[in-house]
Design an enzyme around this catalytic site. Structure first.
Site, PDB file in Angstrom:
ATOM      1  N   ASP A  44      38.888  32.496  47.146  1.00 56.22           N
ATOM      2  CA  ASP A  44      38.160  32.570  45.877  1.00 56.22           C
ATOM      3  C   ASP A  44      38.699  33.679  44.975  1.00 56.22           C
ATOM      4  O   ASP A  44      38.217  33.854  43.857  1.00 56.22           O
ATOM      5  CB  ASP A  44      36.667  32.805  46.134  1.00 56.22           C
ATOM      6  N   ASP A  45      39.688  34.424  45.461  1.00 52.34           N
ATOM      7  CA  ASP A  45      40.244  35.520  44.681  1.00 52.34           C
ATOM      8  C   ASP A  45      41.190  34.968  43.610  1.00 52.34           C
ATOM      9  O   ASP A  45      42.128  34.222  43.919  1.00 52.34           O
ATOM     10  CB  ASP A  45      41.002  36.481  45.600  1.00 52.34           C
ATOM     11  N   PHE A  46      40.962  35.366  42.354  1.00 51.52           N
ATOM     12  CA  PHE A  46      41.781  34.849  41.254  1.00 51.52           C
ATOM     13  C   PHE A  46      43.257  35.202  41.447  1.00 51.52           C
ATOM     14  O   PHE A  46      44.144  34.366  41.245  1.00 51.52           O
ATOM     15  CB  PHE A  46      41.280  35.408  39.919  1.00 51.52           C
TER      16      PHE A  46
END
Length: 204
Positions: free
Chosen positions: A154-156
């Site tokens: 979920d980390d950009f």
């Protein structure tokens, strides 16, 4: 320090082989002496902000309270106005106070206690806290505990690094990255570090 991980990643995936060659040895340095409480407070500051802005806000908070780093008591007793003046939003102030409270209550483990817990046990335990989601706990697992097999899908930055490295027309969905990343086990933390480097390199 990460030679085995780099060798295994390079053998398992041409994409990783290219990133390792491009960016050199992994330079991840987990802050293993930091207490989980402090890591969570720092992670809240970094949520949805660039690193420099987050560090500036943290610096103001540390300067505003006694000691080298605010203790749980400090965060519970200081006025909301004083924390807000440091640059924290209402939701982040609520999260900071709950982290402090849950540290006092024993939900947030000590450094010695957390070392005995599995990755998923830590995620389950800490996501009970207000404002602490899976991403926040994954940052603790990587940057404090140095757990070797964390892929924060979920980390950009991780997703964007993968998009850039693979020359994809759009951002990959978390499930797609998770499926592709299975080949990086049991060293997905180091793979994530290289994806962050790919994202950073695109900005220069």
């Amino acid at each position: 320090m990460f030679q085995q991980a780099e060798a295994q990643l390079a053998a398992a995936d041409p994409l990783m082989r290219r990133l390792i060659k491009q960016h050199g040895p992994c330079a991840l340095e987990p802050q293993t002496k930091r207490q989980p409480y402090e890591s969570l407070v720092r992670a809240i500051a970094h949520q949805q902000l660039h690193a420099k802005a987050a560090e500036a806000i943290l610096g103001r908070l540390i300067a505003a309270l006694p000691g080298k780093f605010p203790k749980p008591d400090d965060l519970l007793n200081v006025s909301e106005t004083k924390i807000r003046a440091c640059g924290f939003s209402q939701s982040k102030i609520a999260a900071l106070r709950d982290i402090a409270l849950q540290t006092q209550n024993g939900v947030v483990p000590t450094r010695a206690q957390i070392a005995k817990l599995s990755d998923e046990e830590i995620v389950t335990r800490l996501t009970q806290i207000r404002g602490v989601g899976r991403w926040t706990v994954e940052m603790l697992l990587i940057f404090q505990l140095g757990r070797p097999d964390i892929l924060p899908v979920d980390d950009f930055g991780v997703r964007n690094g993968f998009r850039i490295a693979k020359k994809l027309p759009e951002m990959p969905k978390p499930k797609e990255l998770l499926a592709y990343g299975a080949r990086w086990q049991p060293f997905r933390t180091v793979a994530s570090w290289y994806l962050w480097r790919a994202a950073d390199a695109s900005k220069t």
